[in-house]
Motif scaffolding. Structure first.
Motif, short mmCIF file in Angstrom:
data_model
loop_
_atom_site.label_atom_id
_atom_site.label_comp_id
_atom_site.label_asym_id
_atom_site.label_seq_id
_atom_site.Cartn_x
_atom_site.Cartn_y
_atom_site.Cartn_z
N ALA A 135 2.53 15.09 -3.83
CA ALA A 135 2.91 13.76 -3.52
C ALA A 135 2.73 13.29 -2.11
N PHE A 136 3.07 13.90 -1.23
CA PHE A 136 2.91 13.64 0.22
C PHE A 136 1.39 13.61 0.37
N ALA A 137 0.63 14.39 0.13
CA ALA A 137 -0.99 14.49 0.41
C ALA A 137 -1.51 13.44 -0.34
N GLU A 138 -1.21 12.98 -1.53
CA GLU A 138 -1.99 11.87 -2.02
C GLU A 138 -1.51 10.40 -1.59
N ILE A 139 -0.41 10.44 -1.23
CA ILE A 139 0.13 9.16 -0.39
C ILE A 139 -0.44 9.11 0.90
N GLY A 140 -0.58 10.08 1.53
CA GLY A 140 -1.16 10.16 2.98
C GLY A 140 -2.41 9.73 2.90
N ALA A 141 -3.23 10.35 1.94
CA ALA A 141 -4.62 10.31 1.80
C ALA A 141 -4.95 8.57 1.55
N SER A 142 -4.17 8.05 0.56
CA SER A 142 -4.18 6.68 0.29
C SER A 142 -3.99 5.93 1.62
N LEU A 143 -3.04 6.17 2.40
CA LEU A 143 -2.63 5.48 3.61
C LEU A 143 -3.75 5.38 4.83
N ARG A 144 -4.44 6.48 4.57
CA ARG A 144 -5.53 6.75 5.56
C ARG A 144 -6.77 5.80 5.40
N GLY A 145 -6.92 5.66 4.40
CA GLY A 145 -7.78 4.72 3.71
C GLY A 145 -7.66 3.28 3.90
N PHE A 146 -6.51 2.77 4.09
CA PHE A 146 -6.21 1.55 4.17
C PHE A 146 -6.17 0.85 5.79
N ASP A 147 -6.44 -0.43 5.81
CA ASP A 147 -6.32 -1.13 7.20
C ASP A 147 -4.72 -1.23 7.47
N PRO A 148 -4.19 -0.55 8.68
CA PRO A 148 -2.91 -0.51 8.92
C PRO A 148 -2.03 -1.82 8.96
N LYS A 149 -2.76 -2.94 9.32
CA LYS A 149 -2.23 -4.17 9.20
C LYS A 149 -1.90 -4.59 7.92
N GLU A 150 -2.24 -3.85 6.68
CA GLU A 150 -2.27 -4.37 5.32
C GLU A 150 -1.45 -3.71 4.49
N VAL A 151 -0.41 -2.69 5.39
CA VAL A 151 0.73 -1.91 4.67
C VAL A 151 1.95 -2.25 5.38
N VAL A 152 3.02 -2.35 4.21
CA VAL A 152 4.40 -2.82 4.54
C VAL A 152 5.22 -1.54 4.59
N LEU A 502 9.76 0.09 -11.89
CA LEU A 502 9.25 -0.38 -13.11
C LEU A 502 8.19 -1.45 -13.06
N VAL A 503 8.45 -2.43 -12.30
CA VAL A 503 7.50 -3.43 -11.66
C VAL A 503 6.90 -2.63 -10.49
N HIS A 504 5.65 -2.15 -10.74
CA HIS A 504 5.22 -0.98 -9.81
C HIS A 504 3.66 -1.55 -9.49
N GLY A 505 3.26 -0.82 -8.55
CA GLY A 505 1.62 -1.16 -7.84
C GLY A 505 0.99 -0.28 -8.93
N LYS A 506 -0.32 -0.32 -8.66
CA LYS A 506 -1.41 0.25 -9.53
C LYS A 506 -1.33 2.00 -9.36
N ALA A 507 -0.83 2.63 -8.36
CA ALA A 507 -0.39 3.75 -8.02
C ALA A 507 0.94 3.67 -7.43
N SER A 508 1.77 4.61 -8.01
CA SER A 508 3.36 4.21 -7.93
C SER A 508 3.85 5.65 -7.84
N TYR A 509 4.72 5.94 -6.60
CA TYR A 509 5.39 7.27 -6.39
C TYR A 509 7.17 6.82 -6.48
N VAL A 559 10.41 11.04 5.10
CA VAL A 559 9.81 10.43 6.17
C VAL A 559 8.74 11.36 7.02
N ALA A 560 9.28 12.65 7.17
CA ALA A 560 8.36 13.51 8.03
C ALA A 560 7.13 13.87 7.07
N GLY A 561 7.44 14.16 6.01
CA GLY A 561 6.51 14.37 4.88
C GLY A 561 5.45 13.59 4.87
N ILE A 562 5.66 12.08 4.75
CA ILE A 562 4.83 11.09 4.76
C ILE A 562 3.88 10.99 6.03
#
Length: 767
Positions: A135-152, A502-509, A559-562
């Motif tokens: 889970a941490f690896a997949e979340i981290g990989a996704s976040l690395r691919g985004f523009d930080p300004k578009e993450v909340v 239940l109302v989730h994004g396209k990838a959801s954890y 938090v540390a894992g992410i």
């Protein structure tokens, strides 16, 4: 699994706050949540030094606690967290996400504690168990691919100071200040209003002030539901003869009378302590007008005293030495007609003068308020008006006097103290740069409303939620839920199932965490955390219940894992060392905020907590002028951005006895006599007659906004209640779909949930 208006039962509520009703409620939830006897004894350690701090409200924790330093609401929260009910991956084998969407809030959380990390599988429409590292690896990989300004990076008000510090650091090292939190939806108006007028973002009162005050004013705060432990201070004040003047649209049981469950005599005899000595049912949105009326009466009293050669009513020495802007404010008061004050407040001049007479006769006055002031279009102005009233007679910065905003979630105020803020000017960015060797972002981040706007514009690529039930708590639900499903990544750190899963994004954890009440062992050593209460005092909190499952991780570990999976290594940030020993996190907090947290580890168990330095409490004003600021109101109108008229009603949302924020413990509200459903509206009998409605009739509400968006909630049963004519009340969050996202407080952008102009229509199927 849904409860609608057809299930409702209405009774006449006559019971006081506390009493046997409270005992019965606590017993019922302990049994329903299957809390073992050994865990029910945890309540004896709740809000005690060297115990655990309540996970619901943020009310102050005394140095010398009562034998039972918990209230009905706090006991419910403890039972909710320490329940023996639990759900694993097998639960989702039996239920699809689409099916679960039809369940109500109570039914979802009542399934029990989440126990394993989960990832949504679109093909089967189910959540599937996933390994933590994956889970941490997949979340981290996704976040690395985004523009930080578009993450909340959102946080509810529950995470500890330690977790919050790490979370804020994660966001800034990632590259943004997008750190909205639940304060954006409630007391941001306080943070803005008090900072501007007094130079502090929080209240100036401590518990000791309740023992020295000789008058208390209450504005828009339902103590019996939202902060019941305060009833002990109010009862003791009333026994000393202290008047309590209340301004609130509804007559709430906790502000009418109280039977102390800790008093055998009161429990056996049914004795009640009257709380409010005057109760003024101000119109929703009429707070500025009502307080203007109080100030106008005080100025009139002072004029009469001067004419008679008597002692001045205004504290002229204080005004001259400690305030700025009084002349402009005085001019606005004198120019304001009483007829405007009466029209906008819904109160008569004589009633306001009666309250002002008590104020002028008192030497140490406290003003207590809640979201009934802050969740308005003029929420910041409402807060400034409270300050104006107090300044007139020098009621800030002396014993028994001051401003007391009652915060909601248990550490919502503390999160701000350690860096959870979208405003870069409020974070010690230069210190963080020096301490951790990175360049913090300097751009303004998104608050809650701005995050919602960006989600609606499809400009948010990822939403990380540290607790909370965001989609259920925010306005504009119809548009928000549709847009939410388009977010590429949503991650929720949670203890229980809620609609945000239940109302989730396209990838959801879903990442399940330990609760604060559970024992947190790291490397075999039990850890402790800290929180800040409503009076800016810091307290240690030690988990005391065995975790519901061995598969859970702590919030700092998550938090540390992410962070480790997302950020490049930084030799100055040892996430693993922090997770292994939370004292190291507190050392880091102390290094960042030495004025507040010096000797943090040594002071964290101080009975009553150690207090954050607040200049205004000592008449040191960190404002632009160096003095406390008077503020002339822009307008008395309560809802200037919505259409109101003969065809509309003024709706304000409330919480029930059976809930805490979006957590619904039951569908009952014993203080208002409603049982079995939350799909109701409270209405004056005169308005019921006007609309030819009887108790139990089903109606729909439609927002009166004329912006082309249909906002409607149907299937609401009518309940007769003592509410100002032309106004109705209903429950949060069920009525959130009626609130436009743009209907928020000026300056603070807090959703204006306490004044929504709506159109009532007969009938309508449940929404």
């Amino acid at each position: 699994m849904s409860k609608h208006s057809g299930d409702v039962r209405i009774e006449n509520p006559t019971m006081p706050a506390g009493g046997w009703g409270s005992v019965q409620e606590v017993t019922t939830i302990l049994l329903h949540q299957r809390v073992p006897l050994k865990d029910s004894r945890l309540l004896l350690r709740q809000n005690k030094p060297d115990g655990f701090m309540c996970v619901s409200c943020a009310w102050a924790k005394p140095a010398n606690p009562h034998p039972f330093e918990f209230c009905e609401s706090g006991a419910k929260a403890t039972a909710w967290e320490t329940t023996s009910k639990a759900i694993g991956a097998d639960f989702f084998e039996r239920h699809t996400v689409t099916e679960l969407e039809s369940w109500d809030d109570h039914s979802l959380e009542d399934q029990g504690r989440l126990t394993v990390p989960l990832r949504y599988d679109a093909q089967s429409d189910r959540y599937r168990e996933i390994a933590w590292d994956t889970a941490f690896a997949e979340i981290g990989a996704s976040l690395r691919g985004f523009d930080p300004k578009e993450v909340v990076f959102y946080s509810s008000g529950r995470a500890s100071l330690e977790t919050s510090y790490m979370y804020a650091l994660l966001a800034r090292m990632y590259g943004n200040n997008n750190l909205p939190d639940s304060s954006n939806m409630c007391h941001e108006s306080t943070s803005v209003g008090l900072q501007k007028t007094l130079g502090v973002p929080v209240g100036t009162v401590v518990l000791d002030d309740f023992e020295q005050t000789d008058c208390i004013f209450f504005f828009g705060q339902n103590v019996g539901v939202n902060s019941p432990r305060m009833l002990h201070q109010l009862q003791e004040a009333r026994r000393r003869g202290v008047p309590i003047i209340t301004f609130n649209p509804l007559r709430e049981r906790g502000l009418v009378s109280f039977t102390n469950p800790q008093s055998p005599t009161e429990m056996l005899t049914g004795a009640e302590t009257p709380i409010s000595t005057q109760y003024h049912q101000v119109k929703p949105g009429g707070d500025t007008a009502a307080i203007m009326g109080l100030c106008k009466a005080i100025v009139d009293f002072d004029d009469a005293a001067r004419a008679a050669g008597a002692q001045r009513v205004l504290d002229t020495a204080f005004l001259q030495e400690h305030t700025h802007g009084f002349a402009e404010f005085e001019a606005s008061v004198r120019a304001c007609p009483w007829e405007d004050i009466e029209r906008e407040s819904g109160l008569r001049r004589g009633a306001l003068e009666s309250a002002a007479q008590v104020y002028r006769s008192s030497s140490a006055v406290m003003a207590v308020y809640g979201m009934g002031l802050t969740q308005h279009r003029n929420g910041v102005q409402n807060v400034a008006m409270v300050v104006n009233l107090l300044l007139l007679r020098g009621n800030v910065g002396k014993p028994g006097a001051g401003v007391c905003p009652v915060r909601g979630h248990s550490n919502v105020q503390g999160q701000r103290t350690v860096g959870i803020t979208e405003k870069p000017e409020l974070a010690p960015l230069d210190k963080l740069k020096e301490q951790y060797g990175f360049e913090p972002p300097r751009e303004q981040g998104m608050n809650t409303v701005e995050a919602c706007e960006a989600i609606l514009a499809r400009k948010v690529k990822a939403f990380i939620g540290l607790g909370g039930n965001f989609v259920r708590a925010v306005p504009e639900r119809g548009l928000m839920e549709a847009a939410w499903r388009e977010i590429p990544l949503t991650v929720q750190v949670s203890t229980k199932l809620n609609r945000n899963h239940l109302v989730h994004g396209k990838a959801s954890y879903i990442l399940p965490c330990l609760g604060r009440i559970e024992i947190d062992r790291q490397q075999g050593v039990e850890q402790a955390v800290t929180i800040e209460d409503s009076t800016a005092c810091m307290h240690g909190s030690r988990g005391m219940a065995e975790p519901v499952a061995e598969t859970l991780l702590s919030e700092p570990a998550i938090v540390a894992g992410i962070a480790k999976a997302t950020l490049d290594p930084n030799p100055r940030v040892d996430w693993d060392r922090w997770v292994g020993d939370y004292a190291g996190i507190r050392d880091a907090i102390e290094a960042t905020y030495p004025d507040i947290f010096h000797d943090f580890n040594a002071r964290m168990w101080q009975p009553g907590g150690f207090r954050k330095p607040l200049g205004a409490a000592h008449r040191v004003w960190k404002t632009a002028s160096g003095k406390a600021e008077f503020t002339a109101p822009d307008t008395l109108a309560g809802n200037p951005d919505l259409r109101s008229g003969a065809a509309t009603l003024r709706l304000f949302t409330v919480r029930s006895d059976g809930q805490f924020n979006t957590t619904i413990y039951s569908h009952d509200d014993r203080f208002r006599g409603v049982y079995g459903s939350r799909m109701v509206i409270f209405m004056a009998r005169a308005d019921m007659a006007k609309y030819a409605l009887a108790q139990g009739d089903i109606v729909s509400l439609r927002c009166a906004a004329e912006d082309g968006v249909e906002r409607r909630v149907a299937g609401l049963a009518v309940v007769p209640y003592d509410v100002p004519q032309g106004c109705i009340a209903g429950y949060f969050p069920e009525l959130n779909p009626l609130i436009p996202l743009w209907h928020h407080a000026k300056e603070s952008k807090v959703p204006a949930a306490k004044a929504i102009d709506v159109i009532l229509e007969r009938g309508g199927r449940p929404s």
